[in-house]
Every structure is written in C-alpha cells, then in structure tokens.
Design an enzyme around this catalytic site. Structure first.
Site, PDB file in Angstrom:
ATOM      1  CD  GLU A   1       9.103-107.122  -4.519  1.00  0.00           C
ATOM      2  OE1 GLU A   1       8.556-106.753  -5.576  1.00  0.00           O
ATOM      3  OE2 GLU A   1       9.095-106.446  -3.478  1.00  0.00           O
ATOM      4  CG  HIS A   2       7.146-114.963  -8.172  1.00  0.00           C
ATOM      5  ND1 HIS A   2       5.995-115.558  -8.623  1.00  0.00           N
ATOM      6  CD2 HIS A   2       8.088-115.210  -9.107  1.00  0.00           C
ATOM      7  CE1 HIS A   2       6.235-116.162  -9.776  1.00  0.00           C
ATOM      8  NE2 HIS A   2       7.491-115.955 -10.094  1.00  0.00           N
TER       9      HIS A   2
END
Length: 373
Positions: free
Chosen positions: A82-83
């Site tokens: 997600e990052h």
C-alpha cells in the site's frame, strides 16, 4: 563535550517475510558502536521501518551494510504494498540527535549515497536537507512514478540520479532506487477509522494535511481542476501545518487509516493531529477508533499529549511520568490495534543508562537539535 550521535531510519520494502526482515536488520549490529532501537514491520504496506543510533561514521557503515543486504534479499520486480515505494531500501534518512547540527548530517548522507552508487550500483536521490537542487527536497517528488515509473525517470535528464547508474539495468530492476536524506525528526502516525473506505479516509486526510486538496469546479472529487495563471492546480490548504497525509485501506486490520507524517512536532503535535482528525471524521459521519505509531517517539511528545488531555479533564499535571504515559496511550488509542509497550516505543526508554547520560535530546527545542516516510 557530548558525542555526536545521529539516528538512521531506513524503510525497507519488505514487511511480511520475518526471516528477510531479521537478516536485514541484524546487519546493523555487526558494526561496533551502533545500537538497533526498533524494527517495525507492516504487512499491508509490505514495508519495515528500522531505527538505529550511533556516532556518524559507524552509522553510515551500518546503513551501507543494511542497504547492501536489502539489495540482495529483496526483489522489487515482485513487490506489492500500500505504501509508495521505488526501492528495496526505499528511504534512508539521517537525523541529528546530540552534539551535531541539523546541517552536518547532509555531508554524511552524501558520503553514504556515493558509497551506495559506486559500490552497489544502486541509483538514488538526495532529499530534504541533503538535496542538491530545490525540486528534489520533497521526497514525494523524488519518488513520483514509484518503482513502476523508475525506468522512465532514470532516462529523463531532469531526473538524472544524484548517485548510481542513470539506466534501468537488470540489477537496478531488482534493487530499484534509494532516497537518502538528512532531515528533522519525523513521526509516522496512523489514525484508525471505523470505515473501510479509502476515499473517505483520503477526504479526512485532505481536510487536515498542510497541502490540503486540489480545488475543483462543482463536484469536489470529480470536478474539473481549477488552474492558476501558470497552469498549476489551485489548492485549498488543510488545517494543520507540517503534516503530510494520505488515506488507505489496511487489509491486515480490516479498516481504513489516515497515514500521517508529522514533520515538525513543535509546530503540530501528535495529539493535535489526533484531535483534529476526530473532529473532521465526525463531520463526515465517521468515528476515529484509535491510532498507531510507526517506529519510535520522543518521550516529551507523549508527556505533552498526556498534559493536553489532563487539562481537558481539569486534572492536575503533577502526577507520575508512568501515569502520564498510560493516559497518553489510552487517550490516543495507541493500543487499539495491538499492545503499546512504552519501553519499546519511546526513544529514551530504548536507550541504555550510559547512552542516556550521553544524549541531550532537548526535545523542547527542536529548531536547534532534533531526534520514521
């Protein structure tokens, strides 16, 4: 005279394989005089924040060994998370702790970058105080396009890397790029929401973060962007200065979060961010259920949070430090997702007695001397 001490907070693009995380983090302690303080993995982000401290030269050697090991064990061609990220060791910031000015770590950042480029063949960029040109100061600019856009970025003369090869070789395809900096103390802080909607989390983040949101005609989400005289999007500023933020969904917990970076806690504190997030969430029919600290935090930030809530409760501030820590943890909901152990999350508590005597954090004056992107 105090020793010069700096903190290094590399973020590696692996948060799920405990053996790989352990192998990478353990190389730090192969360097004499360097203390490993914290290893904080995240499954959904597939990212681990590692924190260690020591005198500048040993820290640089430890950082180099960590970047080397990460390049051997992490294959960016297979990475998802997600990052935002563009490399096996995605970022490697150096933070002044004691006996050293904010400007000095930049020369160590440059030394580390040269080693990484020449000896490991990994390209990268210097950002924040180590940046060599204005447009590279912001990490988001250096990392724009992420790993998927790295081949095009390296071939763009305007984004020629500050160190390492300017071409997307097979080796670079595996390791990606690394961003190295000298910067102020940063708190990576997530606020938990009772929703699974990334869109709603982002809306709250845009209310709060300094950069705010892009102004649009009509519909605030799908409407046409409003441009200024130079053709740049007009922005509606957010409520709090020195705060970056985005919303995301964390499958591991089954909730959406607002992921904040607090870049100067003398301007905006952790408890201010939490409180304002609660207010912004309520306006949108959402409830904040707690928060999550990534990496370490200065003791004073926790005590300030406790005092803030004690004042709200019209209670005396003259209570034991340990009680204040409990109040801060409960008030901020830092134990919402998992237990919060102050001995493992507060910088001063992580340092042994001898090191405590050596370090003068001066956390009440971050503009002069400061202590994970």
């Amino acid at each position: 005279m105090h020793k010069q001490l700096i903190e290094c907070v590399p973020n590696i693009s692996e948060g799920r394989d405990s053996k790989i995380i352990e192998s990478i983090s353990q190389v730090v302690e192969t360097v004499e005089g360097v203390k490993l303080l914290d290893v904080d993995p995240g499954k959904a982000t597939n990212r681990t924040v590692i924190t260690f401290v020591g005198e500048p030269d040993p820290v640089i050697e430890a950082a180099f060994r960590l970047i080397k090991k990460a390049s051997e064990l992490i294959d960016m061609r297979k990475h998802t998370g997600e990052h935002p990220r563009f490399g096996a060791t995605d970022v490697c910031p150096l933070v002044p702790i004691s006996g050293i000015t904010l400007e000095e770590p930049a020369k160590y950042a440059h030394k580390l970058g040269e080693l990484v480029g020449k000896e490991l063949g990994i390209p990268g960029y210097f950002y924040e105080n180590a940046a060599k040109e204005e447009k590279r100061k912001n990490l988001a600019s250096c990392r724009s396009g992420e790993y998927e856009g790295l081949a095009n970025k390296l071939s763009d003369p305007a984004w020629k890397p500050d160190f390492g090869p300017a071409e997307f070789t097979d080796s670079v395809a595996k390791t990606g790029a690394t961003a190295i900096s000298a910067r102020d103390f940063l708190i990576a802080y997530n606020v938990n929401l009772n929703t699974t909607s990334t869109r709603r989390a982002n809306a709250i983040a845009f209310d709060i973060r300094e950069a705010g949101r892009i102004k649009r005609e009509g519909n605030p989400i799908t409407g046409k962007k409003v441009l200024d005289a130079n053709g740049e999007p007009v922005r509606i500023p957010g409520k709090l200065k020195a705060v970056k933020g985005i919303g995301w969904y964390i499958e591991e917990y089954g909730i959406a979060q607002i992921s904040y970076n607090l870049t100067n806690i003398t301007i905006t504190s952790m408890h201010q961010v939490f409180d304002e997030s609660c207010k912004a969430a309520l306006k949108r029919g959402i409830r904040v259920t707690g928060s999550e600290l990534i990496g370490l935090i200065p003791l004073q930030a926790m005590l300030d949070a406790a005092d803030f809530y004690l004042v709200k409760q019209q209670r005396s501030l003259g209570i034991a430090e340990s009680e204040k820590i409990k109040i801060a943890v409960k008030s901020l909901g830092l134990d919402d997702l998992k237990p919060f152990n102050p001995d493992e999350k507060i910088i001063e508590y992580m340092l042994c007695d001898d090191e405590k005597k050596l370090i003068d954090l001066k956390l009440d004056d971050f503009s002069d001397e400061t202590a994970g992107e």
